[in-house]
Write a protein that holds these residues in place. Structure first.
Motif, PDB file in Angstrom:
ATOM      1  N   GLY A  86       0.789  -1.226   0.000  1.00  0.00           N
ATOM      2  CA  GLY A  86       0.000   0.000   0.000  1.00  0.00           C
ATOM      3  C   GLY A  86       0.819   1.273   0.000  1.00  0.00           C
ATOM      4  N   ARG A 100       0.514   3.432 -16.112  1.00  0.00           N
ATOM      5  CA  ARG A 100      -0.569   4.395 -16.321  1.00  0.00           C
ATOM      6  C   ARG A 100      -0.116   5.496 -17.278  1.00  0.00           C
ATOM      7  NH1 ARG A 100      -2.054   5.908 -11.171  1.00  0.00           N
ATOM      8  NH2 ARG A 100      -0.326   7.388 -11.160  1.00  0.00           N
ATOM      9  N   GLU A 122      -5.135  -7.110  -3.050  1.00  0.00           N
ATOM     10  CA  GLU A 122      -4.543  -5.778  -2.899  1.00  0.00           C
ATOM     11  C   GLU A 122      -3.938  -5.293  -4.226  1.00  0.00           C
ATOM     12  OE1 GLU A 122      -3.435  -2.180  -1.401  1.00  0.00           O
ATOM     13  OE2 GLU A 122      -4.756  -3.660  -0.454  1.00  0.00           O
ATOM     14  N   ARG A 124      -4.768  -6.261  -7.268  1.00  0.00           N
ATOM     15  CA  ARG A 124      -5.857  -5.988  -8.209  1.00  0.00           C
ATOM     16  C   ARG A 124      -6.529  -4.653  -7.894  1.00  0.00           C
ATOM     17  NH1 ARG A 124     -11.011  -9.804  -8.710  1.00  0.00           N
ATOM     18  NH2 ARG A 124     -11.753  -8.445  -7.081  1.00  0.00           N
ATOM     19  N   TYR A 125      -6.739  -4.376  -6.622  1.00  0.00           N
ATOM     20  CA  TYR A 125      -7.349  -3.111  -6.215  1.00  0.00           C
ATOM     21  C   TYR A 125      -6.492  -1.930  -6.677  1.00  0.00           C
ATOM     22  CZ  TYR A 125      -8.623   0.779  -3.184  1.00  0.00           C
ATOM     23  OH  TYR A 125      -8.956   2.013  -2.716  1.00  0.00           O
ATOM     24  N   GLN A 126      -5.190  -2.023  -6.438  1.00  0.00           N
ATOM     25  CA  GLN A 126      -4.301  -0.923  -6.821  1.00  0.00           C
ATOM     26  C   GLN A 126      -4.234  -0.753  -8.335  1.00  0.00           C
ATOM     27  OE1 GLN A 126      -0.472  -0.776  -4.997  1.00  0.00           O
ATOM     28  NE2 GLN A 126      -1.264  -1.302  -2.975  1.00  0.00           N
ATOM     29  N   GLU A 128      -6.547  -1.590 -10.588  1.00  0.00           N
ATOM     30  CA  GLU A 128      -7.807  -1.034 -11.078  1.00  0.00           C
ATOM     31  C   GLU A 128      -7.922   0.437 -10.725  1.00  0.00           C
ATOM     32  OE1 GLU A 128     -10.730  -3.681  -9.430  1.00  0.00           O
ATOM     33  OE2 GLU A 128     -10.461  -5.135 -11.046  1.00  0.00           O
ATOM     34  N   ARG A 129      -7.452   0.816  -9.537  1.00  0.00           N
ATOM     35  CA  ARG A 129      -7.481   2.221  -9.122  1.00  0.00           C
ATOM     36  C   ARG A 129      -6.570   3.062 -10.014  1.00  0.00           C
ATOM     37  NH1 ARG A 129      -5.476   3.199  -3.331  1.00  0.00           N
ATOM     38  NH2 ARG A 129      -3.538   3.349  -4.450  1.00  0.00           N
ATOM     39  N   ALA A 130      -5.448   2.470 -10.453  1.00  0.00           N
ATOM     40  CA  ALA A 130      -4.518   3.188 -11.327  1.00  0.00           C
ATOM     41  C   ALA A 130      -4.985   3.179 -12.785  1.00  0.00           C
ATOM     42  CB  ALA A 130      -3.129   2.561 -11.225  1.00  0.00           C
ATOM     43  N   GLY A 131      -6.015   2.409 -13.088  1.00  0.00           N
ATOM     44  CA  GLY A 131      -6.519   2.346 -14.459  1.00  0.00           C
ATOM     45  C   GLY A 131      -5.669   1.490 -15.376  1.00  0.00           C
TER      46      GLY A 131
END
Length: 156
Positions: A86, A100, A122, A124-126, A128-131
């Motif tokens: 994180g 990105r 974690e 995958r979340y990061q 997807e958040r970064a596009g």
């Protein structure tokens, strides 16, 4: 006067049925032997192939491997510990920021080990958040991930 009975001739199917039963038994034995021998072979070096479809056409895959202790970034084999995932200064965060900025030239393929699902969630979340586009594959604990060298489509 003797009466003549006309019975149709009897056909005995016992030899045919016994040959058929033996053939079926032999085929079952053959299937069992082949299945057992293929289960005994260990696949130690496995490559995740990038699928060419409309979404990733012309893109280069970047490989990550999620384990219990963290994520390994390939081909450099840099380990980012789960506690550091994180952090904005982690190697994973820097990689996602670079992907990105590059736009649609690269995407991520994640090999998920049986003990790496928490790490995968974690990552995958990061991503997807970064596009950043990503794909993932479950990966057996005994297999070793084979990552092709840059510019090559297959492992050596």
């Amino acid at each position: 006067m003797r009466r003549r009975q006309s019975h149709p001739p009897q056909l005995d199917l016992f030899p045919f049925l016994s040959i058929l039963a033996c053939t079926i038994g032999t085929l079952i034995l053959l299937v069992v032997v082949i299945s057992a021998s293929s289960l005994g072979r260990e696949r130690t070096n496995v490559q995740i192939l990038a699928r060419e479809n409309a979404q990733n056409e012309g893109r280069t895959p970047r490989y990550l491997e999620c384990r219990r202790e963290g994520v390994i970034i390939h081909p450099e084999k840099v380990l980012v510990r789960e506690a550091d995932l994180g952090k904005p200064t982690s190697t994973l965060a820097i990689l996602l920021a670079n992907l990105r900025r590059q736009g649609d030239r690269e995407y991520i393929i994640i090999a998920v080990r049986p003990d790496g699902f928490d790490c995968f969630e974690e990552v995958r979340y990061q991503a997807e958040r970064a596009g950043v586009a990503l794909g993932y594959e479950p990966f057996n604990a005994e297999w070793e991930l084979c990552v092709p060298a840059p510019g090559r489509s297959n492992c050596p």
